[in-house]
Design a protein around this motif. Structure first.
Motif, PDB file in Angstrom:
ATOM      1  N   SER A   1       8.775  26.443 -18.437  1.00  0.00           N
ATOM      2  CA  SER A   1       9.776  25.400 -18.260  1.00  0.00           C
ATOM      3  C   SER A   1      10.487  25.136 -19.586  1.00  0.00           C
ATOM      4  CB  SER A   1       9.118  24.105 -17.769  1.00  0.00           C
ATOM      5  OG  SER A   1      10.059  23.045 -17.762  1.00  0.00           O
TER       6      SER A   1
ATOM      7  N   LEU B   1      11.526  22.499 -20.553  1.00  0.00           N
ATOM      8  CA  LEU B   1      11.098  21.200 -21.074  1.00  0.00           C
ATOM      9  C   LEU B   1      10.197  21.363 -22.300  1.00  0.00           C
ATOM     10  CD1 LEU B   1      10.331  18.984 -17.947  1.00  0.00           C
ATOM     11  CD2 LEU B   1      11.968  18.525 -19.768  1.00  0.00           C
TER      12      LEU B   1
ATOM     13  N   ARG C   1      12.836  15.691 -13.184  1.00  0.00           N
ATOM     14  CA  ARG C   1      12.859  16.778 -14.163  1.00  0.00           C
ATOM     15  C   ARG C   1      14.243  16.888 -14.812  1.00  0.00           C
ATOM     16  NH1 ARG C   1      13.989  22.275 -14.357  1.00  0.00           N
ATOM     17  NH2 ARG C   1      12.661  23.479 -15.768  1.00  0.00           N
TER      18      ARG C   1
ATOM     19  N   ILE D   1      15.345  16.167 -18.828  1.00  0.00           N
ATOM     20  CA  ILE D   1      16.100  17.127 -19.631  1.00  0.00           C
ATOM     21  C   ILE D   1      17.338  16.468 -20.235  1.00  0.00           C
ATOM     22  CG2 ILE D   1      17.527  19.217 -19.505  1.00  0.00           C
ATOM     23  CD1 ILE D   1      15.538  20.326 -17.488  1.00  0.00           C
TER      24      ILE D   1
END
Length: 339
Positions: free
Chosen positions: A23, A25, A308, A312
């Motif tokens: 990910s 992230l 999510r 971000i």
């Protein structure tokens, strides 16, 4: 030199995440730690760095509100029957020769209304692919039409979070931006629609597949599910009509989406007989019908589905606040000029 090293480390972390399919992230969190540490090294205090981060988040507060509304509207439209109504009656005109074109146009329309490419792919995209498979249309054609449609609609939609992010960051009018994007997308849209129409016509089906498709067995299953689960009243289209009408009047998107959500809640209560407490759960966690076949087509949405993307955006906006507060790029530029 320090600024260059930090940027290099951050870039490497992004590349590693992409290559290893992690990910993004992880890279963003790592980058936040790097830039936060840079501020401390340059003499900034912890409080100032957190303040810079908070100021960065404030610049995208409208985007975060829109994310919440998108999550809500995608769940509510699933629950109240808006999407089901559109798909149910549009699919009645589906035929093997034009199914590829219908996949494209339906995905354009729903994506434009919802303002989300991935949310549209998870609803109308799955439904279109199911119908196309039932007609034995090659997945590569149907999939291409679906992807083209959802990204076209998302690009030109006043509900699109991406369009609003650009508008906020560039301090430009969202409706002027949309007008420009629609103007530049008009010819590609027409050309694409014509090509998908031609592709649908030249696809050769065997006599057996033609009989199966024309008999309605392919899409009857979908019709049966929607008709049994939903009250497909014309009033369930009101949330979608609000989006179109208010957008034409250039009413603020947050107001437009909020009213559409409220209208969808009313439709869900009066036409689908969903209890208020259940609707609250749907808004936050998404729509998840008990019918397994329907769940494959309609499950999803909810505010939680946007967490999510919101994280971000928040972390990225923190970068902006810290860069301004610590003069990160000014230091870098001055360092390069000195060299």
């Amino acid at each position: 030199m320090l600024e260059f090293c930090i940027l290099l480390l951050f870039s490497v972390s992004l590349i590693i995440c992409v290559i290893l399919h992690y990910s993004i992230l992880y890279a963003l969190i790592f980058g936040y730690i790097l830039f936060f540490a840079f501020g401390l090294i340059k003499g900034e205090t912890w409080k100032k760095m957190f303040r810079y981060s908070f100021h960065g988040i404030l610049t995208v507060k409208n985007i975060l509100i829109i994310f919440i509304l998108i999550g809500s509207i995608t769940a509510i439209w699933r629950a109240c029957g808006t999407i089901a109504f559109i798909v149910y009656y549009a699919s009645m005109f589906a035929a093997p020769q034009i199914m590829v074109l219908i996949c494209f146009l339906l995905c354009c329309f729903v994506s434009f209304l919802m303002g989300t490419a991935f949310g549209s792919a998870a609803t109308i995209g799955i439904i279109c692919m199911t119908l196309a498979n039932s007609m034995n249309i090659p997945a590569v054609y149907a999939g291409g039409a679906i992807l083209s449609g959802i990204f076209f609609g998302d690009r030109c939609s006043p509900m699109s979070s991406g369009a609003h992010l650009i508008s906020e960051l560039t301090d430009t009018d969202i409706f002027n931006n949309i007008k420009t994007m629609v103007r530049t997308a008009f010819i590609p849209f027409i050309v694409t629609a014509v090509l998908y129409g031609i592709i649908g016509i030249i696809i050769n089906f065997s006599a057996e597949n033609s009989v199966l498709s024309n008999s309605g067995m392919g899409n009857g299953m979908t019709f049966h599910i929607f008709a049994d689960y939903y009250n497909l009243s014309l009033f369930t289209t009101i949330p979608a009509v609000i989006i179109i009408f208010f957008s034409l009047l250039k009413i603020d998107v947050k107001i437009t989406m909020t009213i559409s959500c409220l209208a969808g809640l009313v439709c869900a209560i009066f036409f689908q007989h969903i209890h208020t407490s259940e609707l609250v759960k749907i808004i936050f966690l998404g729509f998840h019908p008990q019918d397994t076949e329907l769940a494959k087509l309609m499950s999803g949405g909810g505010i939680i589905s946007m967490i999510r993307a919101s994280i971000i955006i928040c972390i990225s906006s923190c970068y902006s606040g810290m860069f301004k507060g610590t003069h990160f790029f000014l230091r870098e530029c001055s360092g390069l000029c000195d060299d």
